[in-house]
Design a protein around this motif. Structure first.
Motif, mmCIF file in Angstrom:
data_model
loop_
_atom_site.group_PDB
_atom_site.id
_atom_site.type_symbol
_atom_site.label_atom_id
_atom_site.label_comp_id
_atom_site.label_asym_id
_atom_site.label_seq_id
_atom_site.Cartn_x
_atom_site.Cartn_y
_atom_site.Cartn_z
ATOM 1 N N UNK A 189 -8.786 0.213 2.678
ATOM 2 C CA UNK A 189 -9.560 0.473 2.519
ATOM 3 C C UNK A 189 -10.439 1.179 1.695
ATOM 4 N N UNK A 190 -9.535 1.868 0.874
ATOM 5 C CA UNK A 190 -10.103 3.181 0.395
ATOM 6 C C UNK A 190 -10.307 1.830 -1.457
ATOM 7 N N UNK A 199 -13.667 0.343 -0.358
ATOM 8 C CA UNK A 199 -14.715 1.992 -0.590
ATOM 9 C C UNK A 199 -14.852 1.510 -2.072
ATOM 10 N N UNK A 200 -13.955 1.389 -3.233
ATOM 11 C CA UNK A 200 -13.986 1.798 -4.410
ATOM 12 C C UNK A 200 -15.192 0.648 -5.100
ATOM 13 N N UNK A 218 -17.421 -0.976 -3.606
ATOM 14 C CA UNK A 218 -18.840 -0.961 -2.463
ATOM 15 C C UNK A 218 -19.954 -0.328 -3.665
ATOM 16 N N UNK A 219 -19.882 0.463 -4.996
ATOM 17 C CA UNK A 219 -20.494 0.416 -5.589
ATOM 18 C C UNK A 219 -20.250 -0.292 -6.821
ATOM 19 N N UNK A 234 -25.596 6.739 -2.973
ATOM 20 C CA UNK A 234 -24.060 6.143 -3.552
ATOM 21 C C UNK A 234 -23.154 6.631 -2.565
ATOM 22 N N UNK A 286 -22.967 5.258 1.004
ATOM 23 C CA UNK A 286 -23.072 4.536 1.010
ATOM 24 C C UNK A 286 -21.389 3.950 2.225
ATOM 25 N N UNK A 287 -20.222 5.022 2.081
ATOM 26 C CA UNK A 287 -19.201 4.682 3.237
ATOM 27 C C UNK A 287 -19.210 6.821 3.489
ATOM 28 N N UNK A 296 -11.050 8.279 3.620
ATOM 29 C CA UNK A 296 -9.587 7.978 3.054
ATOM 30 C C UNK A 296 -9.522 8.446 1.338
ATOM 31 N N UNK A 342 -4.709 8.800 0.729
ATOM 32 C CA UNK A 342 -4.591 7.644 1.589
ATOM 33 C C UNK A 342 -4.497 8.213 3.141
#
Lengths: 175, 175
Positions: free
Chosen positions: A59-60, A63-64, A66-67, B63, B66-67, B92, B97
């Motif tokens: 998930x991390x 997320x990183x 995502x942009x 940005x 975005x999450x 997270x 984490x």
């Protein structure tokens, strides 16, 4: 089986690492994230099970991604074996509002032969050509690599502070 | 015009701030981002024009949205006037984490009456109930508020390092 016995005939990376070269990392993404996931766990201050950690790590990383504009470089030996990597992402940062290259990760299998320096320099050069105005990265307090970065022109800019929170108590109303 | 003269009849916020209360910030988002955009510019080390800065600010905020799970609280006086805000986001984090509440912004119009402390406490309590295990925030080196955070239980965890990059030169091939 053939592959394994072939691999065993190659000299160990400790011997071949001296003749490393730096190449685009995208073809090595699986290997990069496998290494990173193992190494990052050693730095994490948390008591997650293996399974929880793997899920959180995914998930991390998502997320990183995502942009921002992402780039990977790897160092490889003459047999194209992975020796280390750097992962850098350009975004406008939330402090100076200029394009900033954030070094998300830099790791090497073999130390003392210049792989880390070469990876960092390649990432900086890429970032410069992409229009980034600065490189930024996080170093944990007590990490001996702080000196390594200071020698390479990095300066302290800010502190990350943290405060633990008590775990959520069971709701007494049984909600 | 009526509104302005009505507003002028209210006592100044410096007088009313002492009786502040903390409420959900979402109905105040326009006001929050107006304040934040002005104040953040004072911290930015960059030479952007007003227009460039406003555009960059919008992109950075988008940005950030975005999450993660976002929450705002504002402090208001008895006339419901804005006195300060806190913006917190749970994600997270990429080091431990675990669910981490990152204080993206905390600002007050009036200092010395406890608004900042009350906003921070409310944000921490919200984060705890949402399952966050820690609160994290960034303080610029030299920012006098470092002591303020240390008094409230925050501890130094990491350093942000930076290195400037030379601006990209004009491509000599005229590409």
């Amino acid at each position: 089986m053939f592959r394994r016995s072939y691999k065993n005939r190659l000299p160990p990376v400790e011997e071949t690492a001296r003749d490393f070269r730096v190449v685009d990392g995208e073809p090595y993404l699986d290997e990069i994230f496998e290494h990173d996931r193992d190494i990052s766990r050693g730095f994490a201050r948390s008591e997650l099970t293996e399974e929880e950690y793997k899920a959180a790590y995914s998930r991390v990383v998502n997320n990183l991604f995502s942009f921002g504009v992402h780039k990977f470089f790897v160092a490889v030996d003459r047999y194209d074996r992975y020796l280390g990597h750097v992962w850098v992402r350009i975004t406008e940062d939330a402090v100076d509002f200029v394009p900033t290259a954030y070094v998300l990760d830099i790791e090497t299998l073999v130390q003392g032969v210049g792989i880390g320096s070469a990876l960092l320099e390649r990432a900086e050069e890429w970032a410069r050509l992409e229009g980034a105005r600065k490189v930024s990265l996080r170093v944990e307090l007590g990490n001996p690599f702080l000196t390594w970065y200071l020698k390479r022109g990095y300066r302290k800019r800010a502190l990350i502070l943290e405060k633990p929170l008590q775990a959520r108590e069971k709701d007494s109303q049984g909600k």
